[in-house]
Write a protein that holds these residues in place. Sequence first.
Motif, PDB file in Angstrom:
ATOM      1  N   SER A 138       0.837  -1.198   0.000  1.00 33.60           N
ATOM      2  CA  SER A 138       0.000   0.000   0.000  1.00 33.60           C
ATOM      3  C   SER A 138       0.869   1.243   0.000  1.00 33.60           C
ATOM      4  CB  SER A 138      -0.913   0.026   1.237  1.00 33.60           C
ATOM      5  OG  SER A 138      -1.779  -1.084   1.255  1.00 33.60           O
ATOM      6  N   ALA A 139       0.316   2.339  -0.494  1.00 34.11           N
ATOM      7  CA  ALA A 139       1.010   3.623  -0.438  1.00 34.11           C
ATOM      8  C   ALA A 139       0.836   4.234   0.944  1.00 34.11           C
ATOM      9  CB  ALA A 139       0.470   4.562  -1.508  1.00 34.11           C
ATOM     10  N   ILE A 140       1.842   4.953   1.384  1.00 36.94           N
ATOM     11  CA  ILE A 140       1.818   5.575   2.710  1.00 36.94           C
ATOM     12  C   ILE A 140       1.409   7.037   2.569  1.00 36.94           C
ATOM     13  CG2 ILE A 140       3.187   6.189   4.733  1.00 36.94           C
ATOM     14  CD1 ILE A 140       4.978   3.758   4.036  1.00 36.94           C
ATOM     15  N   TYR A 141       0.326   7.422   3.220  1.00 38.96           N
ATOM     16  CA  TYR A 141      -0.186   8.787   3.172  1.00 38.96           C
ATOM     17  C   TYR A 141       0.127   9.566   4.450  1.00 38.96           C
ATOM     18  CZ  TYR A 141      -2.889   7.526  -0.974  1.00 38.96           C
ATOM     19  OH  TYR A 141      -3.250   7.138  -2.233  1.00 38.96           O
ATOM     20  N   SER A 142       0.176   8.867   5.568  1.00 40.58           N
ATOM     21  CA  SER A 142       0.451   9.478   6.867  1.00 40.58           C
ATOM     22  C   SER A 142       0.711   8.352   7.843  1.00 40.58           C
ATOM     23  CB  SER A 142      -0.738  10.331   7.337  1.00 40.58           C
ATOM     24  OG  SER A 142      -1.881   9.509   7.544  1.00 40.58           O
ATOM     25  N   VAL A 143       1.065   8.682   9.076  1.00 40.28           N
ATOM     26  CA  VAL A 143       1.175   7.654  10.101  1.00 40.28           C
ATOM     27  C   VAL A 143       0.248   8.011  11.246  1.00 40.28           C
ATOM     28  CG1 VAL A 143       3.565   7.117   9.511  1.00 40.28           C
ATOM     29  CG2 VAL A 143       3.086   8.736  11.335  1.00 40.28           C
ATOM     30  N   GLN A 144      -0.179   6.996  11.951  1.00 38.85           N
ATOM     31  CA  GLN A 144      -1.133   7.193  13.048  1.00 38.85           C
ATOM     32  C   GLN A 144      -0.349   7.392  14.340  1.00 38.85           C
ATOM     33  OE1 GLN A 144      -3.907   3.985  13.430  1.00 38.85           O
ATOM     34  NE2 GLN A 144      -5.424   5.256  14.476  1.00 38.85           N
ATOM     35  N   THR A 145      -0.396   8.576  14.875  1.00 36.40           N
ATOM     36  CA  THR A 145       0.343   8.870  16.094  1.00 36.40           C
ATOM     37  C   THR A 145      -0.277  10.075  16.791  1.00 36.40           C
ATOM     38  OG1 THR A 145       2.516   9.490  16.976  1.00 36.40           O
ATOM     39  CG2 THR A 145       1.952  10.358  14.821  1.00 36.40           C
ATOM     40  N   GLU A 146      -0.076  10.135  18.095  1.00 38.23           N
ATOM     41  CA  GLU A 146      -0.522  11.310  18.853  1.00 38.23           C
ATOM     42  C   GLU A 146       0.613  12.322  18.997  1.00 38.23           C
ATOM     43  OE1 GLU A 146      -2.116   9.995  22.524  1.00 38.23           O
ATOM     44  OE2 GLU A 146      -3.834   8.963  21.634  1.00 38.23           O
ATOM     45  N   THR A 186      -1.569  16.012   3.319  1.00 43.52           N
ATOM     46  CA  THR A 186      -1.825  17.430   3.094  1.00 43.52           C
ATOM     47  C   THR A 186      -1.166  17.863   1.795  1.00 43.52           C
ATOM     48  OG1 THR A 186      -2.062  18.017   5.436  1.00 43.52           O
ATOM     49  CG2 THR A 186      -1.394  19.776   3.937  1.00 43.52           C
ATOM     50  N   ASP A 187      -1.984  18.239   0.838  1.00 40.56           N
ATOM     51  CA  ASP A 187      -1.502  18.740  -0.451  1.00 40.56           C
ATOM     52  C   ASP A 187      -1.490  20.263  -0.392  1.00 40.56           C
ATOM     53  OD1 ASP A 187      -0.948  19.440  -3.047  1.00 40.56           O
ATOM     54  OD2 ASP A 187      -2.603  18.321  -3.939  1.00 40.56           O
ATOM     55  N   SER A 188      -0.317  20.853  -0.455  1.00 43.95           N
ATOM     56  CA  SER A 188      -0.208  22.312  -0.360  1.00 43.95           C
ATOM     57  C   SER A 188      -0.798  23.022  -1.572  1.00 43.95           C
ATOM     58  CB  SER A 188       1.262  22.715  -0.224  1.00 43.95           C
ATOM     59  OG  SER A 188       1.963  22.458  -1.436  1.00 43.95           O
ATOM     60  N   LEU A 233      -1.428  29.685   0.574  1.00 43.41           N
ATOM     61  CA  LEU A 233      -0.570  28.512   0.713  1.00 43.41           C
ATOM     62  C   LEU A 233      -0.280  28.220   2.185  1.00 43.41           C
ATOM     63  CD1 LEU A 233       1.302  26.297  -0.236  1.00 43.41           C
ATOM     64  CD2 LEU A 233       2.972  28.039  -0.901  1.00 43.41           C
ATOM     65  N   VAL A 234       0.079  29.247   2.925  1.00 46.05           N
ATOM     66  CA  VAL A 234       0.378  29.071   4.358  1.00 46.05           C
ATOM     67  C   VAL A 234      -0.847  28.550   5.100  1.00 46.05           C
ATOM     68  CG1 VAL A 234       0.973  30.248   6.500  1.00 46.05           C
ATOM     69  CG2 VAL A 234       2.189  30.825   4.387  1.00 46.05           C
ATOM     70  N   ASN A 235      -1.978  29.183   4.880  1.00 45.55           N
ATOM     71  CA  ASN A 235      -3.202  28.794   5.582  1.00 45.55           C
ATOM     72  C   ASN A 235      -3.630  27.374   5.243  1.00 45.55           C
ATOM     73  OD1 ASN A 235      -3.382  31.294   6.816  1.00 45.55           O
ATOM     74  ND2 ASN A 235      -4.706  32.163   5.225  1.00 45.55           N
ATOM     75  N   ARG A 236      -3.456  26.985   3.992  1.00 44.56           N
ATOM     76  CA  ARG A 236      -3.861  25.647   3.580  1.00 44.56           C
ATOM     77  C   ARG A 236      -3.039  24.585   4.310  1.00 44.56           C
ATOM     78  NH1 ARG A 236      -6.692  22.969  -0.276  1.00 44.56           N
ATOM     79  NH2 ARG A 236      -5.882  20.923  -0.879  1.00 44.56           N
ATOM     80  N   VAL A 237      -1.722  24.771   4.342  1.00 51.66           N
ATOM     81  CA  VAL A 237      -0.852  23.783   4.987  1.00 51.66           C
ATOM     82  C   VAL A 237      -1.083  23.751   6.494  1.00 51.66           C
ATOM     83  CG1 VAL A 237       1.531  23.149   5.506  1.00 51.66           C
ATOM     84  CG2 VAL A 237       0.908  23.873   3.190  1.00 51.66           C
ATOM     85  N   VAL A 238      -1.072  24.908   7.122  1.00 52.80           N
ATOM     86  CA  VAL A 238      -1.179  24.971   8.590  1.00 52.80           C
ATOM     87  C   VAL A 238      -2.540  24.462   9.068  1.00 52.80           C
ATOM     88  CG1 VAL A 238      -1.181  26.518  10.578  1.00 52.80           C
ATOM     89  CG2 VAL A 238       0.512  26.832   8.762  1.00 52.80           C
ATOM     90  N   ILE A 249       2.088  13.840   6.287  1.00 48.88           N
ATOM     91  CA  ILE A 249       3.083  14.026   5.235  1.00 48.88           C
ATOM     92  C   ILE A 249       2.574  15.160   4.352  1.00 48.88           C
ATOM     93  CG2 ILE A 249       4.246  13.009   3.240  1.00 48.88           C
ATOM     94  CD1 ILE A 249       3.959  10.283   4.593  1.00 48.88           C
ATOM     95  N   VAL A 250       3.359  16.225   4.236  1.00 50.24           N
ATOM     96  CA  VAL A 250       2.948  17.429   3.501  1.00 50.24           C
ATOM     97  C   VAL A 250       3.635  17.466   2.148  1.00 50.24           C
ATOM     98  CG1 VAL A 250       2.870  19.951   3.529  1.00 50.24           C
ATOM     99  CG2 VAL A 250       2.668  18.666   5.683  1.00 50.24           C
ATOM    100  N   LEU A 251       2.845  17.638   1.104  1.00 52.29           N
ATOM    101  CA  LEU A 251       3.378  17.738  -0.258  1.00 52.29           C
ATOM    102  C   LEU A 251       3.669  19.191  -0.619  1.00 52.29           C
ATOM    103  CD1 LEU A 251       4.000  16.666  -3.129  1.00 52.29           C
ATOM    104  CD2 LEU A 251       1.543  16.941  -3.626  1.00 52.29           C
ATOM    105  N   LEU A 252       4.946  19.452  -0.927  1.00 57.44           N
ATOM    106  CA  LEU A 252       5.398  20.749  -1.424  1.00 57.44           C
ATOM    107  C   LEU A 252       6.278  20.501  -2.644  1.00 57.44           C
ATOM    108  CD1 LEU A 252       6.335  22.017   2.113  1.00 57.44           C
ATOM    109  CD2 LEU A 252       4.652  23.205   0.684  1.00 57.44           C
ATOM    110  N   HIS A 253       6.634  21.570  -3.341  1.00 57.06           N
ATOM    111  CA  HIS A 253       7.474  21.430  -4.527  1.00 57.06           C
ATOM    112  C   HIS A 253       8.642  22.406  -4.495  1.00 57.06           C
ATOM    113  CE1 HIS A 253       3.562  19.761  -5.734  1.00 57.06           C
ATOM    114  NE2 HIS A 253       4.260  18.977  -6.541  1.00 57.06           N
ATOM    115  N   ALA A 254       9.761  21.970  -5.052  1.00 51.95           N
ATOM    116  CA  ALA A 254      10.912  22.849  -5.232  1.00 51.95           C
ATOM    117  C   ALA A 254      11.248  22.965  -6.710  1.00 51.95           C
ATOM    118  CB  ALA A 254      12.106  22.328  -4.441  1.00 51.95           C
TER     119      ALA A 254
END
Length: 260
Positions: free
Chosen positions: A45-53, A178-180, A191-196, A204-209
Amino acid sequence: MNYFFVINARKFKQYLFIALAIIFSAAIVYSEQSNVSVFMNSEPSAIYSVQTEKKVIALTFDISWGDTRAEPILKILKDNDVKDATFFLSSPWSKSHPDIVSHIKSYGFEIGSHGNKFDNYSDLSDEEIRNEISTAHGILTELIGKEPNLIRLPNGDFDKRVLRIADDLGYSVIQWDTDSQDWLNKGVDTLVNRVVSKAHPGDIVLLHASDSSQQTHEALPDIIQQLRAKGYQFVSVSELIKQTQVETTPVEDQAMKQIH
């Protein structure tokens, strides 16, 4: 005497019915558990996030083209004392920008594969998928001096075949929760508001360079500061995976696509 046998015959039938019902129910439960176990253990399976507190989060940056955005982003990460992030690099870009790849490596950031040709891998044959992943693997291994084991497919596109082949080649497929949408260039504040606002523990946050994302480097300082103010710690994808149980999303036969 006859009355006694009639009563016992009725009770026997009742007990037999109850016993058969229990056996039947147990068989169903066992079958379902077996099926779940087989599915979970045999299907990558693809990993989208991990389950943690824990308030840990992974910033990830994809690079496929351009030479003007990566260095400013590296400088911002360094200036803001972000020691862990993950960069997914396409092999053609890496081959033509070995100096930037070297800088990413020297800063200690994790490097994963972003494939070779920027194609939707679900449209390729098994042999082509294997060749694309293997070609990128060879180029990146030579450039960074170690074998990458994380891959984010071009366009975030994959199906079950792609997942199985990637797994056979020793890769974990990494997506994002989270897709920025930074490639849309909707404005720094947006962009800032969407990510935060979307960020959460284990995210796992997707950004681009890449050069197409013109505002990422402008938004990044505020993203870092606001997430830190909320108590988040930045980690690499590998460190995120090590910390807790992986939360995955089942994949159907149709491709899972994200244009960026």
